[in-house]
Design an enzyme around this catalytic site. Sequence first.
Site, PDB file in Angstrom:
ATOM      1  N   LYS A 215       0.838  -1.199   0.000  1.00 34.68           N
ATOM      2  CA  LYS A 215       0.000   0.000   0.000  1.00 34.68           C
ATOM      3  C   LYS A 215       0.877   1.255   0.000  1.00 34.68           C
ATOM      4  O   LYS A 215       0.695   2.154  -0.806  1.00 34.68           O
ATOM      5  CB  LYS A 215      -0.915  -0.039   1.228  1.00 34.68           C
ATOM      6  CG  LYS A 215      -1.812   1.155   1.358  1.00 34.68           C
ATOM      7  CD  LYS A 215      -2.802   0.972   2.497  1.00 34.68           C
ATOM      8  CE  LYS A 215      -3.539   2.277   2.750  1.00 34.68           C
ATOM      9  NZ  LYS A 215      -4.542   2.175   3.795  1.00 34.68           N
ATOM     10  N   GLU A 221      10.470  -4.786   4.563  1.00 34.33           N
ATOM     11  CA  GLU A 221      10.564  -6.183   4.134  1.00 34.33           C
ATOM     12  C   GLU A 221      10.267  -6.307   2.638  1.00 34.33           C
ATOM     13  O   GLU A 221      10.976  -6.981   1.887  1.00 34.33           O
ATOM     14  CB  GLU A 221       9.555  -7.050   4.910  1.00 34.33           C
ATOM     15  CG  GLU A 221       9.835  -7.171   6.403  1.00 34.33           C
ATOM     16  CD  GLU A 221       9.165  -6.075   7.226  1.00 34.33           C
ATOM     17  OE1 GLU A 221       8.899  -4.970   6.688  1.00 34.33           O
ATOM     18  OE2 GLU A 221       8.920  -6.321   8.427  1.00 34.33           O
ATOM     19  N   GLY A 276      -4.879  -2.008   4.956  1.00 35.08           N
ATOM     20  CA  GLY A 276      -4.107  -3.162   4.473  1.00 35.08           C
ATOM     21  C   GLY A 276      -4.797  -4.483   4.779  1.00 35.08           C
ATOM     22  O   GLY A 276      -4.906  -5.365   3.926  1.00 35.08           O
ATOM     23  N   ARG A 277      -5.291  -4.638   5.991  1.00 32.49           N
ATOM     24  CA  ARG A 277      -5.889  -5.920   6.390  1.00 32.49           C
ATOM     25  C   ARG A 277      -7.295  -6.104   5.851  1.00 32.49           C
ATOM     26  O   ARG A 277      -7.931  -7.127   6.084  1.00 32.49           O
ATOM     27  CB  ARG A 277      -5.840  -6.076   7.911  1.00 32.49           C
ATOM     28  CG  ARG A 277      -6.436  -4.901   8.683  1.00 32.49           C
ATOM     29  CD  ARG A 277      -6.079  -4.974  10.166  1.00 32.49           C
ATOM     30  NE  ARG A 277      -6.534  -3.824  10.938  1.00 32.49           N
ATOM     31  CZ  ARG A 277      -5.861  -2.694  11.079  1.00 32.49           C
ATOM     32  NH1 ARG A 277      -4.698  -2.543  10.474  1.00 32.49           N
ATOM     33  NH2 ARG A 277      -6.340  -1.713  11.819  1.00 32.49           N
ATOM     34  N   GLU A 362      -4.780  -6.768  14.744  1.00 32.07           N
ATOM     35  CA  GLU A 362      -4.277  -5.439  14.394  1.00 32.07           C
ATOM     36  C   GLU A 362      -5.423  -4.426  14.515  1.00 32.07           C
ATOM     37  O   GLU A 362      -5.206  -3.256  14.798  1.00 32.07           O
ATOM     38  CB  GLU A 362      -3.687  -5.437  12.969  1.00 32.07           C
ATOM     39  CG  GLU A 362      -2.639  -4.358  12.765  1.00 32.07           C
ATOM     40  CD  GLU A 362      -1.884  -4.463  11.441  1.00 32.07           C
ATOM     41  OE1 GLU A 362      -2.487  -4.220  10.388  1.00 32.07           O
ATOM     42  OE2 GLU A 362      -0.683  -4.775  11.447  1.00 32.07           O
ATOM     43  N   HIS A 393      -5.258 -33.315  17.194  1.00 35.72           N
ATOM     44  CA  HIS A 393      -4.118 -34.111  17.661  1.00 35.72           C
ATOM     45  C   HIS A 393      -3.019 -33.220  18.222  1.00 35.72           C
ATOM     46  O   HIS A 393      -1.882 -33.660  18.369  1.00 35.72           O
ATOM     47  CB  HIS A 393      -3.587 -34.972  16.512  1.00 35.72           C
ATOM     48  CG  HIS A 393      -4.632 -35.917  16.005  1.00 35.72           C
ATOM     49  ND1 HIS A 393      -4.835 -37.168  16.541  1.00 35.72           N
ATOM     50  CD2 HIS A 393      -5.588 -35.764  15.047  1.00 35.72           C
ATOM     51  CE1 HIS A 393      -5.845 -37.760  15.920  1.00 35.72           C
ATOM     52  NE2 HIS A 393      -6.324 -36.915  15.010  1.00 35.72           N
ATOM     53  N   LYS A 519       9.389  -0.805  14.254  1.00 31.88           N
ATOM     54  CA  LYS A 519      10.018  -0.595  12.934  1.00 31.88           C
ATOM     55  C   LYS A 519      11.112   0.458  13.065  1.00 31.88           C
ATOM     56  O   LYS A 519      12.206   0.321  12.539  1.00 31.88           O
ATOM     57  CB  LYS A 519       8.985  -0.069  11.924  1.00 31.88           C
ATOM     58  CG  LYS A 519       7.904  -1.048  11.503  1.00 31.88           C
ATOM     59  CD  LYS A 519       7.013  -0.382  10.445  1.00 31.88           C
ATOM     60  CE  LYS A 519       5.728  -1.132  10.207  1.00 31.88           C
ATOM     61  NZ  LYS A 519       4.775  -0.423   9.373  1.00 31.88           N
TER      62      LYS A 519
HETATM   63  O1  F6P Z   1       3.178  -3.170   9.835  1.00 37.76           O
HETATM   64  C1  F6P Z   1       1.807  -3.181   9.690  1.00 37.76           C
HETATM   65  C2  F6P Z   1       1.360  -2.833   8.292  1.00 37.76           C
HETATM   66  O2  F6P Z   1       1.304  -1.470   8.141  1.00 37.76           O
HETATM   67  C3  F6P Z   1       0.031  -3.486   8.019  1.00 37.76           C
HETATM   68  O3  F6P Z   1      -1.034  -2.789   8.530  1.00 37.76           O
HETATM   69  C4  F6P Z   1       0.063  -3.613   6.537  1.00 37.76           C
HETATM   70  O4  F6P Z   1      -0.889  -4.539   6.098  1.00 37.76           O
HETATM   71  C5  F6P Z   1       1.481  -4.058   6.321  1.00 37.76           C
HETATM   72  O5  F6P Z   1       2.214  -3.340   7.285  1.00 37.76           O
HETATM   73  C6  F6P Z   1       2.032  -3.862   4.956  1.00 37.76           C
HETATM   74  O6  F6P Z   1       1.992  -2.529   4.551  1.00 37.76           O
HETATM   75  P1  F6P Z   1       2.166  -2.121   3.030  1.00 37.76           P
HETATM   76  O7  F6P Z   1       1.064  -2.731   2.242  1.00 37.76           O
HETATM   77  O8  F6P Z   1       2.125  -0.631   3.024  1.00 37.76           O
HETATM   78  O9  F6P Z   1       3.498  -2.637   2.565  1.00 37.76           O
END
Ligand code: F6P
Length: 559
Positions: A215, A221, A276-277, A362, A393, A519
């Site tokens: 987003k 990452e 995002g979620r 979240e 199990h 972060k």
């Molecule tokens: O670290 C949390 C977050 O901001 C989430 O809410 C989001 O889904 C995820 O990181 C990834 O964010 P982006 O889509 O901006 O890379």
Amino acid sequence: MNAQPPAAAATDISTTPEWDAVGDAVAELADTSLRELFAADGGRAGKFTIHACDLHVDFSKNLITESIATKLFALAKRADVAGKRDEMFAGRHINTTEDRAVLHTALRLPRGEELSVDGQDVAADVHAVLAQMRTFAERVRSGEWKGHTGRDIDTVVGIGIGGSDLGPVMVDKALRAYQTAGIRARYVSNVDPADLTAVLAEIDPASTLVVIASKTFTTQETLTNAHAMRRHFVAELGDESAVAKHFVAVSTAADKVAEFGIDTNHMFEFWDWVGGRYSVDSAIGLTCMLTAGPEAFDEFLAGFHAMDTHFATAPTRENLPIIMGLLGVWYSDFLGAQSTAVIPYSEDLSRFPAYLQQLTMESLGKSVRLDGADVAYPTGQVWWGEPGTNGQHAFFQLLHQGTQLVPVDFIGFANPAEDVQTSDGSGSMHDLLMSNFFAQSRVLAFGKTEDEILAEDVPADLAPHKVMPGNRPSTTVLAPRLTPGVLGQLIALYEHIVFVQAAIWGINAFDQWGVELGKKQAGQLLPYLTSDAAPTKGAAAFDGSTDALLAAYRSARGR
Ligand code: F6P
């Protein structure tokens, strides 16, 4: 104008008579049990079953009575759940800390519907991007879109994390039976190089399309993995110009996508009003459209919309997200539950609990209300689960005989994607699976008493160990089949359950400030992991524990 001023000081829901009435209702359970409630009322299952869209939901095995339900509905009314719901659907800026509308429901509006928010027809924007996604997916799926060396695409790699990964991964697995074009998906999310390396070992860049989903297009990452993937592709395909044929992006940030070197014609847009979620049904679902096809994706969206319509229009007492949301509040705030288990009796749905962890935790892991005041009651729960029968199990022992209250949502399907006969020819493996599905909620609810155990000639000293206390709550969600539409319904159901709980608790389910500090501190710590010079006390000291851990790490890394 859709903008709303930030919420003024709100009523603390726990100071209302409706909250007190629910609290008083706990006593109703003292002298009864699910066994007794079922024995006393032959119609209980019918009274506490809802049909919503394609879902048959039996919540009769919950620790409620009709009078408790009435008090919970009064609490929902007091919290103005319906009014807050309508504000969300209308595009008001209910995400006050980020001054944003919350409009994932607009992502699944049928073509032709209009929704004007902040002067913009967001439904038209949604359908323009869907049309772009469809055209692109059809080109890739038909073989018209070729890789740099002229090969067809047979693998899609999604790079993203959190909401830009968990949804596509979960849906991709769930729609396995619909992936008929010979395109497989792989995903890279973790900044742990093991994730990237394992996927690189499996793919051939010449026939692979990479979808970078972020987003913000700033997430450490995702950008780290995307750059590493890009280097690998350029090295393997011999040429920078390969990037145009093998990399596309899904984002709200066109400038950053261009900076990365992706032609913005190959960018699929979404908007700041999609959290995002809550984004798997936006362009974030592109990898799923590539593997399962545009028609399946349309069905998926129609499923969401059907549940949205149910949530927006069904009377409170028949409104599934309101009922299930209230049950969560009941267990968490009045009966002391700290977690909820979600157990899909479907291997294809095995990533659903992980997906729900972000959606619920979240969203609901908040300890201040919208007006900034501390909450005076528990909010959120730990959500967890694994598919049945595997979970049986592993952790079901605690569910059956442990000391904690863990409400369970069981999710199962009447028809499998495919079935296999058991070796004795007596039946299907799917029936076997589902016999376990029905057995577990029954055992949780009704258990087995010591008298019943002793009647089976069990030695008296062993009997207490075999007692199954029962009276453990669960909700059973049964659908005809795991179709794209049913999957959309299930996701929307839990999105709205989260909404209902946040509305009652008066918290913001759409921000996530709690993830920021970690972060930032990782960024501050990184130089001390990598620099030649060890951090010295004073100028570079963090805290006693972190300093010692850094020293141990540096020593193990030979620094
Ligand atoms: O670290 C949390 C977050 O901001 C989430 O809410 C989001 O889904 C995820 O990181 C990834 O964010 P982006 O889509 O901006 O890379």
